[in-house]
Design an enzyme around this catalytic site. Structure first.
Site, PDB file in Angstrom:
ATOM      1  N   ASP A 160      71.643  25.740  29.018  1.00 35.19           N
ATOM      2  CA  ASP A 160      70.505  24.798  29.073  1.00 35.19           C
ATOM      3  C   ASP A 160      70.633  23.539  28.211  1.00 35.19           C
ATOM      4  O   ASP A 160      71.073  23.614  27.057  1.00 35.19           O
ATOM      5  CB  ASP A 160      69.222  25.459  28.544  1.00 35.19           C
ATOM      6  CG  ASP A 160      68.960  26.824  29.083  1.00 35.19           C
ATOM      7  OD1 ASP A 160      69.713  27.287  29.931  1.00 35.19           O
ATOM      8  OD2 ASP A 160      67.986  27.449  28.620  1.00 35.19           O
TER       9      ASP A 160
ATOM     10  N   GLU B 196      61.031  30.749  32.288  1.00 33.39           N
ATOM     11  CA  GLU B 196      61.814  30.182  31.188  1.00 33.39           C
ATOM     12  C   GLU B 196      61.655  28.659  31.177  1.00 33.39           C
ATOM     13  O   GLU B 196      61.281  28.054  32.182  1.00 33.39           O
ATOM     14  CB  GLU B 196      63.311  30.485  31.373  1.00 33.39           C
ATOM     15  CG  GLU B 196      63.632  31.961  31.451  1.00 33.39           C
ATOM     16  CD  GLU B 196      65.132  32.266  31.561  1.00 33.39           C
ATOM     17  OE1 GLU B 196      65.579  33.175  30.867  1.00 33.39           O
ATOM     18  OE2 GLU B 196      65.846  31.604  32.341  1.00 33.39           O
TER      19      GLU B 196
HETATM   20  C1  FRU Z   1      67.525  29.835  30.298  1.00 32.25           C
HETATM   21  C2  FRU Z   1      67.659  30.718  29.080  1.00 32.25           C
HETATM   22  C3  FRU Z   1      66.516  30.481  28.120  1.00 32.25           C
HETATM   23  C4  FRU Z   1      67.092  30.917  26.808  1.00 32.25           C
HETATM   24  C5  FRU Z   1      68.520  30.453  26.927  1.00 32.25           C
HETATM   25  C6  FRU Z   1      69.509  31.311  26.222  1.00 32.25           C
HETATM   26  O1  FRU Z   1      68.723  29.557  30.920  1.00 32.25           O
HETATM   27  O2  FRU Z   1      67.737  32.063  29.483  1.00 32.25           O
HETATM   28  O3  FRU Z   1      65.336  31.149  28.479  1.00 32.25           O
HETATM   29  O4  FRU Z   1      66.434  30.349  25.719  1.00 32.25           O
HETATM   30  O5  FRU Z   1      68.824  30.423  28.320  1.00 32.25           O
HETATM   31  O6  FRU Z   1      70.775  30.737  26.218  1.00 32.25           O
END
Ligand code: FRU
Length: 498
Positions: A24, A203
């Site tokens: 992300d 998320e």
């Molecule tokens: C989304 C996610 C978020 C988390 C991160 C962990 O892709 O699952 O919810 O904070 O990636 O790398």
């Protein structure tokens, strides 16, 4: 930085980390002439692991400079996703003479076998434009005793109420909190029960106002919510959006939000959020996502690094035929990187293909205008047995990307496929803007309403380009092709077949 060779998978004009795993985008904030892009990063491996915040900056949204890792795991856990803001009024008390950056992120703490991990929200601040960070001594600043999944805080300053607002993912909903100082948070409301897609865990939410048709007296709120990959769901992870009203505490969705709407109809635009603190005189709502999908993210062909971001895009709300649509356009800065290759007007498919026959391009942009009502499109990254087909189907009124023969695909049974989106309220002309890079296509159709972002893994030598139509005599109103090889653009992003 040393020159990197053998990087067949590195986009010429997309951000990727110099090395190892990225997911992300995080902490996207504009401050003192720089767009900051932090990112979920595992500097020790090619798959997700001990998550850090990597860091890159750009002055023009096209070329990126990767800096040192910004945040590393500590006794409260790994550093999961979150946001960053400029604390202009020093509400935190962290700054003395001038405003600085505050990151609001999730601390993810793994627990002994059998117990769920603990996710809490924490702060870090930087007085030197994001180059070095201090974690707040009072971390965490927000926890929850019921939610196991409690993460990805996105924070903004609410000018109406003069306080900070946080939107944070809570399993199958999002929570809205407010605070005077980023440190003390009060719960305001919860959103998401009985609405939207619940195919995966919620998320990376975002919430921001957008003027409808650029009219500042008619503003609506847009909420983005990414949903994780469910093994039963062929689409994998993707991002939905809601429109409605926000009074500082409660988000009230409009009628349109009763339908599930996706930000992107391809498979590879996930966990995207918008930049904070873009100056008012600029006024854009700039967005960028992670160009992958949790369904196969850890298996995609990779060498030395794994993961790329989408192009930065501008988000708009436009009313068309009585409906309000969320529209995306590539950030205009990308136009400055264009190297014109071909510009044709009122030409037939045959004529175009004659002009394209000798072109070999890996990283480029296509801008095309077609008369409505014809089925036509492009075959990009073509070579022995390989092609990615991008087109408009006049019968079904759809824009599609077919990556079934695009190149390597057997790393996941559901990677190959055809992805489509309905053209809503189309105009008289079919417009297509296509960005092709070494491992991706991003397609913007119908003035930015129909968007498809897909990874592809063709051979480097599959660099041919052609057009097709249901009738070879058919005329394209115009066609422009621009090379975007940007030899020096992304630091060491040169491709070499060595
Ligand atoms: C989304 C996610 C978020 C988390 C991160 C962990 O892709 O699952 O919810 O904070 O990636 O790398």
């Amino acid at each position: 930085m040393s020159a990197i060779t053998k990087q067949n998978y590195r986009g010429a004009y997309h951000f990727s980390p110099q090395a190892k795993w990225m997911n992300d985008p995080n902490g996207m904030v504009y401050f003192e002439g720089e767009y900051h892009l932090f990112f979920q990063h595992h500097p020790g491996g090619m798959t997700m692991g001990a998550m850090h915040w990597g860091h890159a900056v750009s002055k023009d949204l096209v070329t990126w400079e990767e800096l040192d890792v910004a945040l590393a795991p500590d006794e409260l856990g790994m550093i999961f996703s979150g946001s960053a803001v400029v604390d202009w009024k020093n509400t935190t008390g962290f700054f003395e003479d001038k405003p600085g950056l505050v990151a609001i992120f999730t601390h993810h703490l793994d627990m002994p076998e059998g117990k769920p991990a603990v996710q809490r929200q924490s702060l870090a601040y930087s007085k030197d434009n994001g180059r070095t960070w201090t974690k707040y001594a009072g971390n965490p600043v927000l926890e929850h005793d019921a939610f196991i999944d409690f993460r990805d805080p996105k924070v903004f300053w609410n000018q109406e109420t003069n306080e900070w607002v946080m939107i944070v993912a809570c399993g199958q909903t999002v929570g809205l909190y407010h605070s005077p100082d980023l440190i003390h948070w009060t719960h305001a409301s919860e959103f998401g029960e009985g609405i939207g897609s619940h195919d995966g865990v919620w998320e990376c939410p975002d919430l921001f106002p957008l003027a409808v048709d650029g009219d500042k007296s008619n503003t609506q709120w847009v909420m983005l919510v990414s949903i994780g990959a469910d093994p039963a769901c062929v689409e994998g992870s993707r991002t939905q959006y809601f429109t409605g009203d926000f009074d500082g505490k409660v988000f009230t969705p409009d009628e349109e939000s009763r339908n599930i709407r996706w930000l992107d109809y391809g498979r590879d635009n996930y966990a995207g959020v918008s930049w904070s603190d873009v100056p008012e005189e600029d006024g854009r709502r700039l967005f960028l996502g992670w160009m992958s999908n949790w369904m196969y993210a850890s298996q995609t062909p990779a060498e030395e690094f794994r993961g790329a971001m989408t192009l930065p895009r501008e988000l708009y709300l436009e009313s068309r035929e009585g409906r309000i649509l969320l529209v995306q356009k590539p950030a205009q800065e990308l136009e400055a990187a264009r190297l014109p290759v071909l510009s044709l007007k009122d030409v037939s498919v045959q004529e175009i293909n004659a002009s394209l026959a000798n072109l070999q391009l890996q990283s480029y942009e296509i801008v095309a205008k077609l008369t409505r009502g014809m089925s036509a499109g492009f075959k990009v990254r073509t070579g022995a047995g390989e092609q990615t087909v991008i087109g408009i189907d006049a019968k079904t009124q759809e824009l599609y990307v077919d990556r079934q023969a695009s190149g390597q695909h057997d790393f996941h049974e559901w990677f190959a496929g055809r992805h489509s989106v309905e053209l809503e309220a189309p105009g008289e002309i079919d417009d297509l803007r296509i960005y092709v890079d070494r491992t991706s296509v991003e397609v913007f159709g119908n003035r930015g309403q129909a968007v498809i972002t897909d990874l592809i893994f063709p051979k480097p030598e599959s660099a041919g380009l052609a057009v097709f139509a249901d009738n070879e005599e058919i005329l394209f109103i115009s066609l422009d092709v621009y090379n975007l090889s940007l030899p020096a653009a992304n630091g060491d992003n040169q491709y070499s077949e060595g």
